[in-house]
Design an enzyme around this catalytic site. Structure first.
Site, PDB file in Angstrom:
ATOM      1  N   GLY A  62       0.828  -1.198   0.000  1.00 45.40           N
ATOM      2  CA  GLY A  62       0.000   0.000   0.000  1.00 45.40           C
ATOM      3  C   GLY A  62       0.861   1.246   0.000  1.00 45.40           C
ATOM      4  N   CYS A  63       0.228   2.366  -0.302  1.00 43.84           N
ATOM      5  CA  CYS A  63       0.973   3.618  -0.390  1.00 43.84           C
ATOM      6  C   CYS A  63       1.463   4.069   0.983  1.00 43.84           C
ATOM      7  CB  CYS A  63       0.113   4.694  -1.054  1.00 43.84           C
ATOM      8  SG  CYS A  63      -1.586   4.801  -0.453  1.00 43.84           S
ATOM      9  N   TYR A  64       0.544   4.111   1.978  1.00 44.83           N
ATOM     10  CA  TYR A  64       0.974   4.503   3.329  1.00 44.83           C
ATOM     11  C   TYR A  64       2.055   3.563   3.864  1.00 44.83           C
ATOM     12  CZ  TYR A  64      -2.999   7.798   3.806  1.00 44.83           C
ATOM     13  OH  TYR A  64      -3.889   8.828   3.668  1.00 44.83           O
ATOM     14  N   THR A  68       4.256   1.907   2.284  1.00 43.27           N
ATOM     15  CA  THR A  68       5.536   2.189   1.622  1.00 43.27           C
ATOM     16  C   THR A  68       6.184   3.428   2.215  1.00 43.27           C
ATOM     17  OG1 THR A  68       4.812   1.165  -0.448  1.00 43.27           O
ATOM     18  CG2 THR A  68       6.595   2.787  -0.596  1.00 43.27           C
ATOM     19  N   CYS A  69       5.400   4.470   2.344  1.00 43.23           N
ATOM     20  CA  CYS A  69       5.939   5.755   2.808  1.00 43.23           C
ATOM     21  C   CYS A  69       6.476   5.643   4.235  1.00 43.23           C
ATOM     22  CB  CYS A  69       4.830   6.804   2.718  1.00 43.23           C
ATOM     23  SG  CYS A  69       5.347   8.505   2.955  1.00 43.23           S
TER      24      CYS A  69
END
Lengths: 347, 347, 347, 347
Positions: free
Chosen positions: C151-153, C155-156
């Site tokens: 997911g994006c979160y 990853t960040c």
């Protein structure tokens, strides 16, 4: 007449609905008594629109429960096709109606049916509707039981043309170009891919070039004022990445000897909601954000005999809910500015 | 000719500068050797533009230190008035120059001096400059030592008109209206109240109605292609709240029997950077974001003999840095698409 | 292995789909052969996404027509719940799969089923999936047939924590706060009132405070690296009015003597897509717009023993499609940077 | 006391100035008599801010011409460092002063001088200033001649903490994290590259991580209410691409047995401008746009003992000009809501 009236709003879950609620909350003569929504019946207005927490105690009701017939005035903030079915019964009971949808805007029924793609449900009522461009029709609005509130583009364009047309100053059979730009709220508050933040944001485009429903509405206004001008109208709407606001850049041919600034300034001298700016000014949409105002300027194109007229409104206020309240004020004999004298929000 | 050239950029701290750096970083035939800025000399490019961390090791240098004369090509991404002073010395040393400013765009020196408000410092060089509208002047650009890269509005407007003018299809002595809208990056990267986020955001306005510097530039192009048409040009630029992108809506009168879509499609058949869309399409600016593309469509206005031409570019790419790279490709005999074949960024 | 592979994309009508198409168009080793959409079958990709006119000749096909089994790799850019049904058959035929949805991200099936609200259709396949946080699992990704793209979160957040957790430097049983902000494209390209321009624009809010699906995903990563840390995780996502971009501000407690900048810089020394910025820097989302990059900085809070870690990605690139391509590069032994070396788009 | 007072505004060319003008235009008890600006002296307010055309007839004057000593109240909407020089003379003549700058916010002069980088010009006046967080200091504001209007971040954070600190419910010596996000108008209306549309738009970033001037201001408030809590404060401001609005997400440790929602709801029961929303709500900035409101919700983080408090204001209203008017109302014994009861503008 009583100094205080009861108002109902049909279909208040959209942007014109919430804007009506905002404006009427500050109106000295109005109590909002009923707010209807079939889909949200039972939900408190303050839960649906958190901006209205502490402002309204009302909940949405079904149209049946809402007792709209007890209202002095009912606003239709509904999609096209609803008011034409529901307004006649209210009118029969003596309720005054301001319809913010397009149902009663066009006097020519076949033209309406062609552009809106449906049969009109109350064609016999159309003739009773007064077109609610307030500055054009003040005296007939004052007598009206049913007001057809104009579209946003027609308001922005027609207010700028009105004094010139009345004076017969547009050249006949010449192109009259209205290049118009709207903020995204003009598309309403409905689930739709095209108006997602990531589709409409950081983007600019024309739309409806092949034909937009506001074209016949503008033409109707023009035709009523000066002959052989409407035929030249070219109207191209555009979508611009801002929430509120509408701007029109119009390219006109005027009869020799016309001073359009003087004509406009004179015509609107006593109109509190139309501001004719000095020639050379460029009105910007934020200068009217949240306010019931139209600002207009006019100048000649450099090295050309074409006249350029610039006009801005907030599409949700003078282009919708604000003009509806203004019309209500006129209908009920209130101060025309009642509830509408807040200054624009800038920045 | 060597397959690999050395490029310098003068004044690379603005938006066209950083866009040139982005595009040239991906170019297979170019090494950027020198980047100048008087105010930022000594600062690493990667510190100044964090988007370029890991992409460039260069630091800004003063023009004196930078050794621009050793470059094969120098781009001027400077404010107006710099290239006209500094380019001649480079030209004299055999360097090729692409000037992204306005200094060499107008062949008529008095007209240039009037619109730009200064005396031209190298009027004798102007005649040697080839106007870099790539699709119009490919063959002369290939021979040029000095290319005057067009303005953003002139690119967006002229590409759409070029095939029609070449074929002599515009009606003479008739209004030719170009209603143009630009994203805010067109105003450059300089401290300025008018382009602050809170001034330009959520706002739409016309500007420069009384006269914009791109007016004589567009007129020069028109005049070179068809007589008695430029006089009718009315050009109104507008500022729209998006970062990149430019759109033009043009209103034209064409000689009877013209099929403008066919003319455009035929003319640009082999041009990789101009996309003629099907009639009735509405190009949107985001469809070219970050790419060296111009998308155009044409259709007749409903119930009218006016033709509507819609044109979009990314003002920083086809309207500035991308066209500069395209011109460089043509000048050096590279593949015209080299370094320019990335797809647009959507959303 | 052949130097050129065939790729298919299932569900390419959303934002991760169009971003995959953009990135793969520039990939030197990939031909996109099949693009599926049940709802848009028969429509040309270039008509659906005008940004891709001239880039792809493909049309969307139904999954049945598309011949996905002939592809070397298939990307699922589908809503959750599709890949778990359709991927197993492709895997059985030897196709490699990168799933951009959440179907294979959580190894604990009951936890997945609780957060995603459905029964898992292929629980036996989950154990074969390698979690595609490229910088954490490079060697196992190289061997994987099925990669669960993060997911994006996650990853960040996880990229910033990874070196600290690997070194066991986070204080156990202490709060570990991840205050995260996402651009609106993270919500996908579906008709939805909440992400309309007029709802998400000019607005900021938290959401999912009571529980977001990326919470267990981040906890899974943390738990795999250091004990007694995941329990302290507090994760609050926010929606911010921009199209692309994601930022995390993390508040950490580290064991005494830790130099987190040194740890991060050392760990990512050879990772082309993670940029550890100097202490005191503040990475901004636009510095990675359109690029497969994560930029991170770390510093101590003033007058405090709390460490602040800042991390930014483009949610559609390193947070979705870009990392998927990176994982594909690793799976097929391509240069890890192939197709991913374009510079960010700024402004 | 007279029911009608005369107000002056020093430095009314910025965003807090124009917002004061907007709010005071609708105030039933105030006449704005003098508006000063050294740089714009002689320019009509309505020409400078087109949103105020038709609202004000005033022109900017130099401070000398303006006759501020004849005003009942003077607002300083100036950069830091002006009020400390000019307010004492007005105070000596009996004028009441509301200072929207930071000059009188910190009681500790050396701390002020360190954070603001200048010597204080009227340190002897500081002790007379009442800190204008209206809901905290109502009774002393009512007696004050000089009110130091709080900063935007301190207002957004402190209103949420106030009831908890007053009740001594924050755990001592524990981290107290305030992750705050501001719209761009917080940076003011001055020419500056960093807040250009193309720099701040479509971008998100932290800033001032190493130390922001509002940190000591928040600490001062906390210290005055509960001991050993301020030391744990970690404050990180962020810039978010919207015009107005501020949001704080706070992560707190509370003593066992605390019901923070109940504490907050009870404390603000009679405060018209603070809205405690139901637990689980997520206040959004647009729900207070243009209005003098702070909306707050509180909930426990899932699977954690950390409490999450969310708070939103319009930084220009409750975070600046609106609170200044509220304080004026309290100082002069007006209805606290006078001039401040307009509903928020949504969308």
């Amino acid at each position: 007449m009583s100094n205080r009236i009861k108002a109902g709003i049909v279909g208040a879950t959209g942007y014109t609905g919430v804007e009506l609620l905002r404006l009427l909350a500050a109106h000295p003569n109005v109590d909002v008594c009923a707010v209807t929504s079939r889909s949200e019946a039972g939900i408190a207005v303050a839960d649906y629109f958190p901006s209205l927490r502490g402002v309204y105690d009302l909940a949405f009701q079904t149209p049946d429960e809402a007792g709209l017939a007890q209202c002095d005035v009912v606003f239709f903030a509904t999609p096209n096709g609803v008011a034409m079915k529901e307004a006649p019964a209210l009118l029969a009971q003596g309720v005054r109606v301001v319809d913010l949808s397009a149902d009663y805007r066009l006097q020519n029924i076949p033209v309406w049916e062609k552009w809106y793609g449906m049969a009109h449900a109350s064609p016999e009522t159309v003739a009773r509707a007064v077109y609610g461009l307030s500055e054009m029709n003040r005296s007939s609005i004052a007598q009206a039981q049913l007001v057809a509130n104009p579209g946003c583009y027609p308001t922005c364009v027609s207010l700028a043309l009105l004094p010139l047309l009345k004076a017969g100053r547009l050249k006949e059979n010449m192109p009259l170009i209205a290049d118009c730009k709207s903020g995204v709220s003009g598309a309403g508050r409905k689930a739709n891919v095209g108006t997602l933040f990531c589709e409409a944001g950081d983007n600019f485009k024309a739309y409806g070039v092949g034909g937009h429903r506001h074209l016949p509405e503008i033409k109707q206004t023009i035709s009523g004022l000066q002959s052989n001008v409407a035929e030249g109208l070219v109207f191209v709407p555009h979508l611009t990445p801002m929430i509120r606001g509408m701007q029109a850049t119009m390219y006109l041919h005027l009869h020799d000897g016309t001073d359009p600034h003087e004509l406009l300034a004179g015509f609107y001298h006593n109109s509190p909601f139309v501001d004719i700016m000095p020639p050379g000014s460029t009105p910007e949409t934020r200068s009217v954000r949240g306010a019931n105002l139209c600002r207009i300027s006019v100048q000649q194109a450099p090295q050309s005999n074409v006249w350029i007229v610039l006009s801005v409104i907030d599409n949700l206020v003078k282009g919708a809910a604000g003009q509806a309240v203004q019309n209500m004020n006129i209908m009920f004999g209130f101060n025309e500015e009642a509830g509408l004298n807040n200054a624009p929000l800038l920045p």
